[in-house]
Design a protein around this motif. Structure first.
Motif, PDB file in Angstrom:
ATOM      1  N   HIS A   1      -2.085 -11.263  67.090  1.00 35.97           N
ATOM      2  CA  HIS A   1      -0.993 -11.645  67.989  1.00 35.97           C
ATOM      3  C   HIS A   1       0.390 -11.631  67.323  1.00 35.97           C
ATOM      4  CE1 HIS A   1      -4.490 -13.093  70.303  1.00 35.97           C
ATOM      5  NE2 HIS A   1      -3.738 -12.819  71.344  1.00 35.97           N
ATOM      6  N   PRO A   2       0.539 -12.083  66.067  1.00 32.38           N
ATOM      7  CA  PRO A   2       1.872 -12.010  65.449  1.00 32.38           C
ATOM      8  C   PRO A   2       2.399 -10.576  65.316  1.00 32.38           C
ATOM      9  CG  PRO A   2       0.504 -13.570  64.263  1.00 32.38           C
ATOM     10  CD  PRO A   2      -0.399 -12.858  65.226  1.00 32.38           C
ATOM     11  N   LEU A   3       1.491  -9.595  65.244  1.00 28.16           N
ATOM     12  CA  LEU A   3       1.921  -8.203  65.123  1.00 28.16           C
ATOM     13  C   LEU A   3       2.605  -7.704  66.386  1.00 28.16           C
ATOM     14  CD1 LEU A   3      -1.185  -6.606  63.341  1.00 28.16           C
ATOM     15  CD2 LEU A   3       0.938  -7.429  62.307  1.00 28.16           C
ATOM     16  N   GLU A   4       2.349  -8.358  67.508  1.00 25.55           N
ATOM     17  CA  GLU A   4       2.960  -7.958  68.773  1.00 25.55           C
ATOM     18  C   GLU A   4       4.481  -8.098  68.741  1.00 25.55           C
ATOM     19  OE1 GLU A   4       1.072  -7.102  72.195  1.00 25.55           O
ATOM     20  OE2 GLU A   4       0.515  -6.173  70.305  1.00 25.55           O
ATOM     21  N   LYS A   5       4.986  -8.936  67.842  1.00 26.56           N
ATOM     22  CA  LYS A   5       6.423  -9.188  67.766  1.00 26.56           C
ATOM     23  C   LYS A   5       7.125  -8.270  66.766  1.00 26.56           C
ATOM     24  CE  LYS A   5       5.569 -14.107  68.656  1.00 26.56           C
ATOM     25  NZ  LYS A   5       5.743 -15.497  68.136  1.00 26.56           N
ATOM     26  N   LYS A   6       6.338  -7.425  66.081  1.00 30.56           N
ATOM     27  CA  LYS A   6       6.903  -6.636  64.987  1.00 30.56           C
ATOM     28  C   LYS A   6       6.942  -5.152  65.330  1.00 30.56           C
ATOM     29  CE  LYS A   6       5.181  -9.972  61.598  1.00 30.56           C
ATOM     30  NZ  LYS A   6       4.337 -10.197  60.408  1.00 30.56           N
ATOM     31  N   SER A   7       8.055  -4.519  65.032  1.00 31.09           N
ATOM     32  CA  SER A   7       8.186  -3.074  65.199  1.00 31.09           C
ATOM     33  C   SER A   7       7.250  -2.366  64.233  1.00 31.09           C
ATOM     34  CB  SER A   7       9.631  -2.651  64.921  1.00 31.09           C
ATOM     35  OG  SER A   7       9.706  -1.312  64.516  1.00 31.09           O
ATOM     36  N   VAL A   8       6.508  -1.379  64.726  1.00 29.77           N
ATOM     37  CA  VAL A   8       5.583  -0.658  63.856  1.00 29.77           C
ATOM     38  C   VAL A   8       6.335   0.027  62.723  1.00 29.77           C
ATOM     39  CG1 VAL A   8       5.603   1.482  65.228  1.00 29.77           C
ATOM     40  CG2 VAL A   8       3.615   0.917  63.825  1.00 29.77           C
ATOM     41  N   GLU A   9       7.547   0.503  62.992  1.00 24.78           N
ATOM     42  CA  GLU A   9       8.337   1.171  61.957  1.00 24.78           C
ATOM     43  C   GLU A   9       8.711   0.204  60.837  1.00 24.78           C
ATOM     44  OE1 GLU A   9      12.547   3.655  61.442  1.00 24.78           O
ATOM     45  OE2 GLU A   9      12.000   2.803  63.381  1.00 24.78           O
ATOM     46  N   LYS A  10       9.303  -0.921  61.187  1.00 22.01           N
ATOM     47  CA  LYS A  10       9.745  -1.880  60.169  1.00 22.01           C
ATOM     48  C   LYS A  10       8.561  -2.454  59.405  1.00 22.01           C
ATOM     49  CE  LYS A  10      13.938  -3.168  62.685  1.00 22.01           C
ATOM     50  NZ  LYS A  10      14.665  -4.259  63.394  1.00 22.01           N
ATOM     51  N   TRP A  11       7.471  -2.693  60.112  1.00 18.25           N
ATOM     52  CA  TRP A  11       6.287  -3.276  59.486  1.00 18.25           C
ATOM     53  C   TRP A  11       5.682  -2.321  58.463  1.00 18.25           C
ATOM     54  CZ3 TRP A  11       0.837  -2.326  60.217  1.00 18.25           C
ATOM     55  CH2 TRP A  11       0.002  -3.346  59.740  1.00 18.25           C
ATOM     56  N   LEU A  12       5.587  -1.039  58.809  1.00 18.96           N
ATOM     57  CA  LEU A  12       5.014  -0.054  57.893  1.00 18.96           C
ATOM     58  C   LEU A  12       5.917   0.183  56.688  1.00 18.96           C
ATOM     59  CD1 LEU A  12       3.566   2.542  60.422  1.00 18.96           C
ATOM     60  CD2 LEU A  12       2.257   1.137  58.816  1.00 18.96           C
ATOM     61  N   ILE A  13       7.220   0.174  56.897  1.00 19.64           N
ATOM     62  CA  ILE A  13       8.144   0.345  55.769  1.00 19.64           C
ATOM     63  C   ILE A  13       8.032  -0.835  54.811  1.00 19.64           C
ATOM     64  CG2 ILE A  13      10.586   0.401  55.124  1.00 19.64           C
ATOM     65  CD1 ILE A  13      11.087   2.049  57.660  1.00 19.64           C
ATOM     66  N   ARG A  14       7.911  -2.034  55.367  1.00 23.60           N
ATOM     67  CA  ARG A  14       7.801  -3.224  54.512  1.00 23.60           C
ATOM     68  C   ARG A  14       6.521  -3.188  53.682  1.00 23.60           C
ATOM     69  NH1 ARG A  14       5.294  -8.009  54.807  1.00 23.60           N
ATOM     70  NH2 ARG A  14       4.573  -7.663  56.942  1.00 23.60           N
ATOM     71  N   LEU A  15       5.412  -2.760  54.287  1.00 20.43           N
ATOM     72  CA  LEU A  15       4.136  -2.748  53.572  1.00 20.43           C
ATOM     73  C   LEU A  15       4.012  -1.569  52.612  1.00 20.43           C
ATOM     74  CD1 LEU A  15       1.453  -3.697  56.260  1.00 20.43           C
ATOM     75  CD2 LEU A  15       2.128  -5.038  54.277  1.00 20.43           C
ATOM     76  N   GLY A  16       4.386  -0.387  53.084  1.00 18.14           N
ATOM     77  CA  GLY A  16       4.091   0.817  52.313  1.00 18.14           C
ATOM     78  C   GLY A  16       5.273   1.533  51.708  1.00 18.14           C
ATOM     79  N   GLY A  17       6.487   1.097  52.049  1.00 14.84           N
ATOM     80  CA  GLY A  17       7.662   1.756  51.497  1.00 14.84           C
ATOM     81  C   GLY A  17       8.169   2.876  52.394  1.00 14.84           C
ATOM     82  N   ARG A  18       9.443   3.218  52.217  1.00 16.54           N
ATOM     83  CA  ARG A  18      10.066   4.208  53.093  1.00 16.54           C
ATOM     84  C   ARG A  18       9.524   5.615  52.856  1.00 16.54           C
ATOM     85  NH1 ARG A  18      13.737   4.732  56.750  1.00 16.54           N
ATOM     86  NH2 ARG A  18      14.320   2.524  56.636  1.00 16.54           N
ATOM     87  N   ARG A  19       9.246   5.994  51.602  1.00 19.65           N
ATOM     88  CA  ARG A  19       8.759   7.359  51.357  1.00 19.65           C
ATOM     89  C   ARG A  19       7.413   7.587  52.042  1.00 19.65           C
ATOM     90  NH1 ARG A  19      10.969   6.456  46.155  1.00 19.65           N
ATOM     91  NH2 ARG A  19       8.942   5.677  45.465  1.00 19.65           N
ATOM     92  N   THR A  20       6.535   6.606  51.949  1.00 14.80           N
ATOM     93  CA  THR A  20       5.235   6.724  52.616  1.00 14.80           C
ATOM     94  C   THR A  20       5.425   6.789  54.127  1.00 14.80           C
ATOM     95  OG1 THR A  20       4.202   5.460  50.846  1.00 14.80           O
ATOM     96  CG2 THR A  20       2.966   5.674  52.889  1.00 14.80           C
ATOM     97  N   TYR A  21       6.347   5.985  54.621  1.00 14.43           N
ATOM     98  CA  TYR A  21       6.607   5.988  56.060  1.00 14.43           C
ATOM     99  C   TYR A  21       7.129   7.352  56.511  1.00 14.43           C
ATOM    100  CZ  TYR A  21       8.872   5.124  60.508  1.00 14.43           C
ATOM    101  OH  TYR A  21       9.261   5.219  61.823  1.00 14.43           O
ATOM    102  N   GLU A  22       8.107   7.890  55.807  1.00 20.41           N
ATOM    103  CA  GLU A  22       8.723   9.152  56.218  1.00 20.41           C
ATOM    104  C   GLU A  22       7.752  10.327  56.108  1.00 20.41           C
ATOM    105  OE1 GLU A  22      11.601   9.713  57.557  1.00 20.41           O
ATOM    106  OE2 GLU A  22      12.457   7.694  57.407  1.00 20.41           O
ATOM    107  N   ASN A  23       6.880  10.311  55.103  1.00 28.06           N
ATOM    108  CA  ASN A  23       5.979  11.439  54.867  1.00 28.06           C
ATOM    109  C   ASN A  23       4.677  11.366  55.656  1.00 28.06           C
ATOM    110  OD1 ASN A  23       6.886  13.415  52.574  1.00 28.06           O
ATOM    111  ND2 ASN A  23       7.553  11.386  51.905  1.00 28.06           N
ATOM    112  N   ILE A  24       4.206  10.154  55.929  1.00 30.71           N
ATOM    113  CA  ILE A  24       2.895   9.992  56.566  1.00 30.71           C
ATOM    114  C   ILE A  24       3.005   9.364  57.954  1.00 30.71           C
ATOM    115  CG2 ILE A  24       0.613   8.935  56.392  1.00 30.71           C
ATOM    116  CD1 ILE A  24       1.068  11.127  54.355  1.00 30.71           C
ATOM    117  N   TRP A  25       3.466   8.129  57.991  1.00 29.09           N
ATOM    118  CA  TRP A  25       3.386   7.374  59.242  1.00 29.09           C
ATOM    119  C   TRP A  25       4.320   7.889  60.328  1.00 29.09           C
ATOM    120  CZ3 TRP A  25      -0.903   5.015  59.332  1.00 29.09           C
ATOM    121  CH2 TRP A  25      -1.412   4.345  58.222  1.00 29.09           C
ATOM    122  N   LYS A  26       5.540   8.209  59.980  1.00 28.43           N
ATOM    123  CA  LYS A  26       6.501   8.648  61.000  1.00 28.43           C
ATOM    124  C   LYS A  26       6.050   9.927  61.707  1.00 28.43           C
ATOM    125  CE  LYS A  26      11.401   9.626  61.803  1.00 28.43           C
ATOM    126  NZ  LYS A  26      12.750   9.713  61.162  1.00 28.43           N
TER     127      LYS A  26
END
Length: 448
Positions: free
Chosen positions: A131-156
């Protein structure tokens, strides 16, 4: 007591089956507009065999689905096999099935690979309350956990492909749910990823459920055009079909919300408008029947922006080709928002464009490899949930007395698949039977 179930997909079939199995004295009738049961899980003739319209797989952790398969006598038709997953990134294929392959993934630095692994482990092991994840942007959450490079190359790129670019308001719940499900496919002892299928596909399950429903004295109507759910004094009293009016005591609808809204002109305008506000992803999918395999991977995730597919699924790396006409089946799906012009292009243009893009992935690919080809489309595939908007999910008990809604928009945070649909169908049928107070001792419904 007469109960009508509208919709003959796996959810509607599961609800009707459970009602006829557990509800002593209940008369259940299921209405399906098409001439075939199964919905998006249905099959079609293709390449000299019968194949799934869209790709599906069963995981060893799909306990409710496997139990249902066993109940209808299909347990011996399930096959499990080790499968492989890959990534197509910057014009190259990379294996990504095992933790070791993840840690060796060349496009990312070592620290980024470690953070990617941490993101996956964090979802699997440490998040118990979503339930707490419902309040969090998937983009910001993934960047916080995995870093921007991982986000830009994989998740985005993966999110862009899945949500047709429209993921800015998607909650982190989506990625958490997906990671948890995919990781449940692993055989922890052997360190392998296992997937399964039914010989003959989900269409075989749909047919078995139909037989079970009729054996339990239920009825299934195919090619049934339900024109309207008749409402009098804010109470659902029956259905209007091509055969005229038929009264029912309870009506359960399992269609997408927009289709449901069109069936209830007698309901309040406010309620009907709330149903039409629920957004859905659609899909355009090119199915190829080839004379050879393209790769060893069941699933190829695509993070190369030059290729527009959501992914590439070669189901015959799971299913023996002899079960599907001897062809190698490759599904090229593209999830689309309602305003994407791709959904309105003629089949011929989609075929040409998708084959050109496929050649970017496999330069040796030639059209002569193609034995059969088909474009499939579906307008309502997966409901979209936005940040902090789970409360907008429609309730099972509608504002109209004796009218109930059970559809895939209510399954969240589970993803729409055979397991989640059958689990939900079983739960809803049980809850409604309890609400109706129908069992072997009483046939009376509870007061409204």
């Amino acid at each position: 007591m007469k109960i009508a179930v509208i919709g003959g997909g796996l959810l509607g079939l599961s609800v009707a089956y459970e009602l006829t199995k557990k509800g002593v004295g209940v008369e259940v009738e299921l209405f399906e507009r098409a001439n075939q049961l199964g919905g998006v899980a249905g099959s079609m003739p293709f390449g000299g065999g019968e194949v799934d319209r869209f790709y599906h797989c069963i995981l060893s952790s799909d306990s409710d689905l496997l139990e249902l398969i066993k109940e209808v006598g299909l347990e011996d038709q399930v096959r499990f096999k080790e499968t492989k997953m890959g990534f197509f990134h910057q014009g190259k294929l990379f294996p990504m099935t095992s933790p070791l392959e993840l840690l060796r993934f060349p496009p990312l630095r070592l620290i980024d690979r470690i953070r990617l692994a941490y993101t996956i482990l964090h979802c699997r092991l440490f998040i118990k309350n979503w339930h707490p994840l419902e309040k969090k942007s998937v983009e910001k959450w993934l960047i916080r956990l995995g870093g921007r490079r991982t986000y830009e190359n994989i998740w985005k790129p993966l999110l862009n492909a899945k949500f047709d670019g429209g993921f800015s308001n998607i909650p982190a719940t989506y990625i958490w749910s997906r990671i948890v499900r995919v990781s449940s496919a692993s055989d922890k002892k052997a360190g392998k990823e296992l997937s399964g299928h039914l010989i003959g596909g989900y269409q075989v399950l749909a047919s078995a459920l139909e037989k079970a429903i009729t054996a339990n004295r239920g009825r299934v109507h195919l090619g049934a055009n339900v024109k309207e759910i008749v409402i009098e004094n804010n109470r659902a009293v029956g259905l209007l079909t091509d055969n005229g009016f038929e009264p029912y005591d309870k009506i359960i609808v399992t269609t997408p919300a927009l289709a449901f809204a069109r069936l209830i002109p007698g309901a309040s305008e406010e309620y009907r408008r709330s149903l039409t506000d629920i957004p859905y992803l659609g899909i355009v999918c090119l199915l190829l029947g080839l004379d050879r395999s393209l790769s060893p991977y069941y699933t190829l995730n695509i993070t190369d922006t030059a290729v527009p597919f959501t992914g590439l699924i070669e189901t015959t790396n799971l299913i023996d080709p002899r079960f599907v006409g001897g062809n190698h089946l490759v599904y090229l799906p593209k999830y689309i928002l309602p305003d994407n012009p791709l959904g309105r292009l003629p089949d011929e243009q989609i075929e040409e464009a998708f084959l050109e893009d496929l050649k970017k992935m496999f330069p040796d690919f030639h059209k002569s490899w193609v034995r059969d080809i088909r474009v499939m489309r579906e307008r309502f595939v997966e409901p979209l949930h936005s940040i902090q908007e789970t409360w907008q999910t429609p309730a099972v008990h509608t504002p109209v007395d004796q009218l109930f809604l059970a559809n895939t928009s209510q399954i969240w945070p589970e993803l729409t698949n055979g397991q989640s649909v059958t689990t939900y169908g079983r739960r809803i049928a049980g809850e409604l039977l309890e609400n109706f107070k129908i069992d072997s001792k009483t046939l009376e419904a509870s007061p409204s």
